[in-house]
Structure formats: C-alpha cells, structure tokens
Design an enzyme around this catalytic site. Structure first.
Site, PDB file in Angstrom:
ATOM      1  CG  HIS A 136      24.673   1.590   4.689  1.00 56.00           C
ATOM      2  ND1 HIS A 136      24.253   2.910   4.666  1.00 56.00           N
ATOM      3  CD2 HIS A 136      25.976   1.604   4.295  1.00 56.00           C
ATOM      4  CE1 HIS A 136      25.264   3.681   4.270  1.00 56.00           C
ATOM      5  NE2 HIS A 136      26.322   2.917   4.044  1.00 56.00           N
ATOM      6  CG  ASP A 173      30.541   5.530   7.053  1.00 57.29           C
ATOM      7  OD1 ASP A 173      31.309   4.567   7.244  1.00 57.29           O
ATOM      8  OD2 ASP A 173      30.065   5.805   5.928  1.00 57.29           O
ATOM      9  CG  ASP A 255      33.363   5.735   4.590  1.00 60.81           C
ATOM     10  OD1 ASP A 255      33.160   6.447   5.585  1.00 60.81           O
ATOM     11  OD2 ASP A 255      32.540   4.886   4.172  1.00 60.81           O
TER      12      ASP A 255
HETATM   13 ZN    ZN Z   1      30.610   4.528   4.539  1.00 69.37          ZN
END
Ligand code: ZN
Length: 318
Positions: A136, A173, A255
């Site tokens: 991110h 992810d 995740d």
């Molecule tokens: Zn993540």
C-alpha cells in the site's frame, strides 16, 4: 536444485502499532513456529537481512517521503525521551513506534538482499518473512500498515542494478496493491498481475489506472479459490507468458484466506500452493526460476502460518 532463501531480521519484530493491532509481531512468530514444527524450516537457507540503502529506496519513493518518515521517527524518539507517547499516527490504521524506521529498512533490505542472492545464483528463489508489509505504500505516502514498498523497490532494483529488462510482480493479497500500482503503472519494463476483493480497502481516490502494464482482477466478496484459479489461468498466464519476465516478485499476502476476517475471499492453503506453482511455472519457463516473494497481509495467525507453509513447500519443493 539450489536452496530457497528465507530472509528476515529481528528488527521486523520490534515494529508494532499498538495493542490489538492485527499487523502484529506475533504474525512472524506464527510463521516461524509452523516452519519449525513441520520441519519445512530445515529445508530453507536462513539469512539475516541488511538495511536498504536510501539510494535504493529512492528507486521507488520520493526523497521527501523518506525524509518525512525519518523526521517523524526522530521526533517520536525525542518526544519519548521527554515522556511522550509510544506511537505517532500516520493514518487511522497506521502508526510508527521507535523501531519502525529500522524495521522498514530491513523489510525493504530483505527484498533487495534476496534479489541479489537469487540473481547471483546462490539461491533458487527466496521468501522474505518481513514486516512492515509494503504494497500500500505509494511513491510519496505511507498508508495501510505499509511504509516502504518492499516489492516495488526490489523490482526496480533488479532493473536498475542487475540490468534486467523485464520483471513481473504478482500480488495475491486480498487488498489491492495500490502503492505498487502507483509506483509501477506505465513502466513497460514491469508487468503487474493481481486480483483483489472489490469494492474494498483501499477504495481508490478517483480514477482506476488503466496503464497497459497492469492486469487487475477485482473480484467480489466471497469469491472462492476455484473461481480465482480460473481467472488467473485465463487472465494472468497468457500475459505473463507473452511478457517473458526475467524475474518474478510476489506480494504474498495471505489475507484472502477464508479464515481471515480482514477480507472476505475464500482461498485455502491448497489455493496458495496452486498459485505458487503457477508462478513457479512462469519463472521456470522464462526467468531461470528466479522468484523473490515478500510477506504482505495475513492476519489470522494459524491460517497465515499454514498458508506460508504451503507457499514455501512449493517454492522449496519439500
Ligand atoms: Zn491485505
């Protein structure tokens, strides 16, 4: 076959963002425990990461971003000595403690060291068990638990310092790697393939990037592994084979596991093994097997540990 590298550093445990934060040092403990119990750790070549050089971080980040984080870190340290708080906030999810700067340098440094070792032919491929994660972090901003974009920096490093002409980034992810996209969009030397839950964090501000070097697969909540596999087969594989990357970098977030409450996708360990095998197939065909994989998300400790084990079993063929 040469060994699979496992890069980490104690500094990655010292960064923490407050009690109850899901991106916690126990994530690395869970992975280490699992590798110990299963014996998978014995098959890996364990190496200690060294800190990234600022000049290498600047391959992916603005100098101002580095200076701002360094400044925030120095101020926190000074304030703490005067009895101030343990953390300084960057956004509602993301804060630093006095060890964050060093941990972030080690996380990016692990990816760079792994790149050097794989390029040198010392290792077949490598996994970086690091935190903070990176995907991110944009060129100019820390956000979403991330400070430096470990994978984007390493990919740019492979191009700049090892003279590669084409590298691929694969991001599995559950969240969109907006930071990686910000850094690599439009760079024709890099092909980025990802899937992610959508709509979901980090809800883009304004337009999606339609840069031709991005293969984005947004999928709705509750999509299951079999559907993801079909999409990957149809959408990623032809692009990866046509691009012929000389090295692959993986933003390995776990995740999207169905037990992970931070996302709502339905992957299980076997899906991570399958994805890893497909990535490895591409690396074998075009890249002399060269893969550097870096831990991103994954917050259900047991599911994370089992998924990393599945990923490493395929990477190391154990
Ligand atoms: Zn993540």
């Amino acid at each position: 076959m040469k060994p699979t590298g496992y890069f980490t550093h104690k500094a990655c445990w010292r960064h923490e963002m407050g009690r109850g934060h899901p991106e916690c040092p126990e994530r690395l403990d869970a992975i280490e425990d699992r590798l110990l119990i299963t014996g998978v750790g014995d098959a890996l070549e364990r190496r200690e990461a060294t800190p990234a050089a600022l000049a290498d971080l600047e391959l992916g980040h603005d100098r101002m971003h580095l200076a701002a984080l360094r400044g925030l870190s120095d101020n926190l340290r000074d304030d703490r000595q005067a009895g101030g708080p343990d953390h300084a906030a960057i956004d509602p999810d993301t804060c630093i403690n006095e060890h964050t700067w060093d941990a972030a340098l080690m996380a990016a440094g692990a990816a760079i060291d792994a790149t050097d070792a794989v390029m040198a032919g010392e290792l077949e491929n490598a996994f970086c068990a690091v935190r903070p994660p990176g995907h991110h972090a944009t060129r100019s901003k820390a956000m979403g638990f991330c400070f430096f974009n470990n994978v984007a920096v390493a990919a740019k490093y492979a191009l700049a310092r090892h003279g590669l002409k084409r590298v691929a980034i694969v991001d599995f992810d559950v969240h969109h790697g907006n930071g990686t996209e910000d850094i690599v969009a439009g760079d024709e030397r890099i092909l980025m393939c990802s899937f992610y839950q959508h709509p979901f964090y980090p809800y883009p501000e304004g337009e999606w990037s339609h840069a031709p070097n991005l293969v984005n697969l947004p999928v709705p909540a509750y999509t299951r592994g079999m559907d993801i596999r079909e999409l990957v087969e149809m959408m990623w594989m032809p692009r990866l084979d046509a691009f012929k990357p000389q090295m692959l970098f993986v933003s390995a977030g776990f995740d999207a596991h169905r037990e992970d409450d931070l996302g709502q996708l339905g992957l299980v360990e076997q899906d991570y093994a399958w994805l890893t095998q497909r990535i490895k197939d591409v690396a074998r065909r075009h890249a002399k097997g060269r893969i550097v994989s870096c831990l991103e998300g994954g917050y259900h400790l047991s599911a994370l540990a089992r998924s990393v084990e599945a990923h490493l079993r395929v990477l190391a063929e154990v």
